[in-house]
Design a protein around this motif. Sequence first.
Motif, PDB file in Angstrom:
ATOM      1  N   TYR A 337       0.954  -1.071  -0.132  1.00  0.00           N
ATOM      2  CA  TYR A 337       0.069   0.205  -0.289  1.00  0.00           C
ATOM      3  C   TYR A 337       1.024   0.816  -0.045  1.00  0.00           C
ATOM      4  CZ  TYR A 337      -3.222   3.773   1.020  1.00  0.00           C
ATOM      5  OH  TYR A 337      -3.963   4.310   1.400  1.00  0.00           O
ATOM      6  N   ASN A 338       0.545   2.240  -1.214  1.00  0.00           N
ATOM      7  CA  ASN A 338       1.758   3.399  -1.582  1.00  0.00           C
ATOM      8  C   ASN A 338       0.680   4.604  -1.405  1.00  0.00           C
ATOM      9  OD1 ASN A 338       4.038   4.700  -1.610  1.00  0.00           O
ATOM     10  ND2 ASN A 338       3.559   4.747  -3.963  1.00  0.00           N
ATOM     11  N   THR A 339       1.192   5.461  -0.361  1.00  0.00           N
ATOM     12  CA  THR A 339       0.924   6.703   0.116  1.00  0.00           C
ATOM     13  C   THR A 339       2.212   7.778  -0.167  1.00  0.00           C
ATOM     14  OG1 THR A 339       1.011   7.122   1.572  1.00  0.00           O
ATOM     15  CG2 THR A 339      -0.941   6.257   0.994  1.00  0.00           C
ATOM     16  N   ASP A 340       1.768   9.054  -1.133  1.00  0.00           N
ATOM     17  CA  ASP A 340       3.160   9.897  -0.921  1.00  0.00           C
ATOM     18  C   ASP A 340       3.988  10.581  -0.416  1.00  0.00           C
ATOM     19  OD1 ASP A 340       1.555  10.517  -3.353  1.00  0.00           O
ATOM     20  OD2 ASP A 340       0.602  12.429  -2.823  1.00  0.00           O
ATOM     21  N   SER A 341       3.859   9.673   1.245  1.00  0.00           N
ATOM     22  CA  SER A 341       4.868   9.714   1.972  1.00  0.00           C
ATOM     23  C   SER A 341       4.857   8.467   3.062  1.00  0.00           C
ATOM     24  CB  SER A 341       3.984  10.953   3.219  1.00  0.00           C
ATOM     25  OG  SER A 341       2.904   9.552   3.474  1.00  0.00           O
ATOM     26  N   ASP A 342       4.667   7.683   2.487  1.00  0.00           N
ATOM     27  CA  ASP A 342       4.631   6.188   2.699  1.00  0.00           C
ATOM     28  C   ASP A 342       4.245   5.127   2.039  1.00  0.00           C
ATOM     29  OD1 ASP A 342       4.795   7.046   6.023  1.00  0.00           O
ATOM     30  OD2 ASP A 342       2.895   7.852   5.237  1.00  0.00           O
ATOM     31  N   TYR A 343       4.707   3.845   2.764  1.00  0.00           N
ATOM     32  CA  TYR A 343       4.835   2.628   2.225  1.00  0.00           C
ATOM     33  C   TYR A 343       4.661   0.881   2.967  1.00  0.00           C
ATOM     34  CZ  TYR A 343       6.441  -1.397  -0.927  1.00  0.00           C
ATOM     35  OH  TYR A 343       6.488  -2.721  -1.832  1.00  0.00           O
ATOM     36  N   VAL A 344       3.850   0.670   2.701  1.00  0.00           N
ATOM     37  CA  VAL A 344       3.192   0.156   3.442  1.00  0.00           C
ATOM     38  C   VAL A 344       4.116  -1.775   1.711  1.00  0.00           C
ATOM     39  CG1 VAL A 344       2.322  -1.755   5.487  1.00  0.00           C
ATOM     40  CG2 VAL A 344       2.888   0.948   5.591  1.00  0.00           C
ATOM     41  N   HIS A 372       8.334   2.170   4.269  1.00  0.00           N
ATOM     42  CA  HIS A 372       9.685   3.006   4.544  1.00  0.00           C
ATOM     43  C   HIS A 372       8.517   4.290   4.626  1.00  0.00           C
ATOM     44  CE1 HIS A 372      13.232   4.360   2.308  1.00  0.00           C
ATOM     45  NE2 HIS A 372      11.940   5.302   1.635  1.00  0.00           N
ATOM     46  N   THR A 373       9.458   5.202   4.479  1.00  0.00           N
ATOM     47  CA  THR A 373       9.319   6.459   4.779  1.00  0.00           C
ATOM     48  C   THR A 373       9.811   7.323   4.064  1.00  0.00           C
ATOM     49  OG1 THR A 373       8.347   6.934   7.040  1.00  0.00           O
ATOM     50  CG2 THR A 373       8.474   8.706   6.003  1.00  0.00           C
ATOM     51  N   TYR A 374       9.410   8.231   3.154  1.00  0.00           N
ATOM     52  CA  TYR A 374       9.640   8.921   1.328  1.00  0.00           C
ATOM     53  C   TYR A 374      10.293  10.286   2.082  1.00  0.00           C
ATOM     54  CZ  TYR A 374       7.654   5.427  -1.034  1.00  0.00           C
ATOM     55  OH  TYR A 374       6.575   4.275  -2.095  1.00  0.00           O
ATOM     56  N   LEU A 375      11.465  10.378   1.151  1.00  0.00           N
ATOM     57  CA  LEU A 375      11.975  12.198   1.850  1.00  0.00           C
ATOM     58  C   LEU A 375      11.516  12.992   2.621  1.00  0.00           C
ATOM     59  CD1 LEU A 375      15.251  11.683   1.535  1.00  0.00           C
ATOM     60  CD2 LEU A 375      14.952  12.788  -0.508  1.00  0.00           C
ATOM     61  N   GLN A 376      11.575  13.204   3.685  1.00  0.00           N
ATOM     62  CA  GLN A 376      11.157  13.685   3.959  1.00  0.00           C
ATOM     63  C   GLN A 376      12.656  15.657   4.428  1.00  0.00           C
ATOM     64  OE1 GLN A 376       8.040  14.371   5.003  1.00  0.00           O
ATOM     65  NE2 GLN A 376       7.618  12.336   4.257  1.00  0.00           N
ATOM     66  N   THR A 377      11.856  16.643   3.858  1.00  0.00           N
ATOM     67  CA  THR A 377      13.346  17.735   4.170  1.00  0.00           C
ATOM     68  C   THR A 377      12.889  18.655   5.214  1.00  0.00           C
ATOM     69  OG1 THR A 377      12.041  19.160   2.681  1.00  0.00           O
ATOM     70  CG2 THR A 377      13.402  18.051   1.639  1.00  0.00           C
ATOM     71  N   LEU A 387      12.823   7.341   6.332  1.00  0.00           N
ATOM     72  CA  LEU A 387      13.146   5.731   7.887  1.00  0.00           C
ATOM     73  C   LEU A 387      12.720   4.791   6.381  1.00  0.00           C
ATOM     74  CD1 LEU A 387      12.681   4.679  10.670  1.00  0.00           C
ATOM     75  CD2 LEU A 387      10.676   5.223  10.431  1.00  0.00           C
ATOM     76  N   ASP A 388      13.328   4.001   6.950  1.00  0.00           N
ATOM     77  CA  ASP A 388      13.048   1.541   6.728  1.00  0.00           C
ATOM     78  C   ASP A 388      13.347   1.172   7.617  1.00  0.00           C
ATOM     79  OD1 ASP A 388      12.851   1.080   3.339  1.00  0.00           O
ATOM     80  OD2 ASP A 388      13.781  -0.523   4.767  1.00  0.00           O
ATOM     81  N   ILE A 389      11.992   0.111   7.744  1.00  0.00           N
ATOM     82  CA  ILE A 389      12.339  -0.684   8.271  1.00  0.00           C
ATOM     83  C   ILE A 389      11.721  -1.609   7.825  1.00  0.00           C
ATOM     84  CG2 ILE A 389      11.411  -2.148  10.733  1.00  0.00           C
ATOM     85  CD1 ILE A 389      10.676   0.866  11.830  1.00  0.00           C
TER      86      ILE A 389
END
Length: 738
Positions: A337-344, A372-377, A387-389
């Motif tokens: 499941y994928n969004t603009d900010s997170d991936y599971v 996984h949390t996509y690149l944040q600035t 973040l990747d677990i």
Amino acid sequence: MFKLFILVALLITGATAENIKNNDKVEIYATTMDTNDNVVTAKGDVVVIYQDYHLSAKRARYDRSSGDLELFENIRASQGENIKVLGEYAKLNIANKERTFAPFYMLEKKSDVWLSGDKGYSKAKDINVTSGVMSGCNPNNPLWKMEFTSSEYNTDTMWLNLYNARLYLYDIPVFYTPYFGYSLDTTRRTGVLPPMVGYSQKEGFYYEQALFIAEQNWWDLELKPQIRTNRGSGLYSTFRFVDSKTSKGSLTTGFFKEQDRYFQENILANNKHYGFNFLYDNNDFINQWFGLNLRGQSGIYMDIVNMNDVDYINLSTNDTTQNATTRQLLSRVNLFYNTDSDYVGAYFKHYKDLEIDSNEKTLQSLPSLHYHTYLQTLLEDHLSYSLDIKSDNYYRQAGVSAVQTDLNIPVTLHTSLFDEYLNISYTANMYAQHTAFKNKNEIAAPTNEYDNGLFARNSHQVAASTQLTHAYDDLTHVIEFGSQYQIGGFEMENGYYDEQKDLFVNEQRGDYCAKTVNRSDSEYAARCEFYNIADVEKRLQLYFSQYIYDSLGNQIIYHRVAQNISYENVNSGVGDLENELDYQITDDFNFYNNLFYNYDENSFSKNFNKISYTGKSLNLGLSHMYKNSFSARPVISYMTASVNYIYDKHYSYSFKHDYDLERSEKRGFEIGFLYQKRCWDFGLRYVENNRPILSLKGSSDSIYDRYIYLTIRLKPIMAPGSEGTGFSYRLPDKSRNN
């Protein structure tokens, strides 16, 4: 002067009131007309219009009492835009909707198929023809034709049935079938597909007759029974389905039974070969299955395969170019499941080794969970982090299992200096891994210990680069210089990771375990089985890259040079020099090179070269792979050459050769040609190929096959791109084991 005679009287005397209501009127145009009692005779350029039928003839005769309309001499008839019918005599009964033509000739313009016969009878949408010929070629001298005793054709479904059909190439009979069904349009339908035939001295006569079943638009089933007279028989099937707008799948199964004599003479491991492969892909399964309306993207992919040996794949086709080369099977189920900010995600992997009797000790990954949390600035995009677990459940029926969890957090600070001429960045990477063991009582060796453990470390990277661009009249040149320095930081380990220290003597942990797991006689191989941490090497990487583009923005040259310098105590020194070049010499010519040079050995550790030419009529490819690990592993030196040449619109030729230079052994060879005409294709190929088998002793041998393939595609009854019907002849084996 043309006279117009609208047969209103015909409607009153020859048709019912319901016919009139449905506007079943007939119009006749002719030069002259005579009436005698109930018979109307028309002569001279007669034209008859009835619904979507248009007929023309020299003479016409209509009997009011019977409702029969007869046409004579040079009859031309068409229905809609496609069908053209010719003959010397035609009889139509408007009330009964019956039509008779003798002789009969029909041209279906959409598919370019013509049909002729002694007599044609039609009622409603069905046309029956007796003693006729069908072809898609020029009627004057057809390259191929099918003669039949009777036929049926439905103008609605556009399906044609032929009975007692004999196939002729020119005037030479080559094939007979009591029934042949074919669709004159592209709609998917149930029917018999072209057969595949072949001959081998070892396996005997080969025949495969596929049946295609498509009763509904959302699924179809292909059945492929086969027989090899000296070897055995079997059945393969593929069920394909589309269950929604965003999902589809297929299930392929097969079974083949060896004859006792062939099984014993060839010392095969199994006298029965069977297996299956299930594929499924859904791009929105969460919303579909659970009735939700989530904005993110979800997906599920399944690839589940099982078989008892590789001959299950080898026997699924008679084309040796599609033979299996793998001895290990991997089944996968992936969900995400994928969004603009997170991936599971969740991934299931199951391995099966075909060379061993039992896979109870084979380590499986059931499942792996991933977040996984996509690149944040932050700080106006100068600071970025992610973040990747990932947690893997390594499981097997017999032996030690484990749950292993990885955490990775990279934080990067980057900016540019000197008016953006210099880009610099610093990255701190936090990494941790935890391993929890299960079934620790099943220890393979008394020296092995499996205590739960935690490993944690940080590492640092500093990078600097600059990029310059210069535009010329016809070219644009881009160059980039860069460097990256990497160094490890603190490390902490306890339990399982701390116990590994005793294994490392003058070697890094990652390197040591990579070697021991490849040595089955090592007493420490089991302990390294769960150790998958790559060591952080203290090193400096220098690289240079350049690009050259033409005025249209097409890349002409890509060139990259990279050098690693290690500062480790054990592996200190200059690493392999890498050079990569992609040069588009002309619009047609391309050259690619990727090489690694080892300073210690004063030799190349890897060198791959490929040159290709892609033209309108000629495609050439020549590649060579050389790889030397400077260890006990064998040197790889492999060459592949291919040629595809289109001589004209009729003739094309192909050639392919795979050769192992190190072993002086031919791995594969193919040469052939294809002759194409408007209504048929004819192809001939000679193929050599190494084919793996599983022997009774449990090892994988290979047989060097040599085949001659003959392919015939009759157009349009065999669609372009299809395999057509084929015949293969297998030459005697050069040697049994290779």
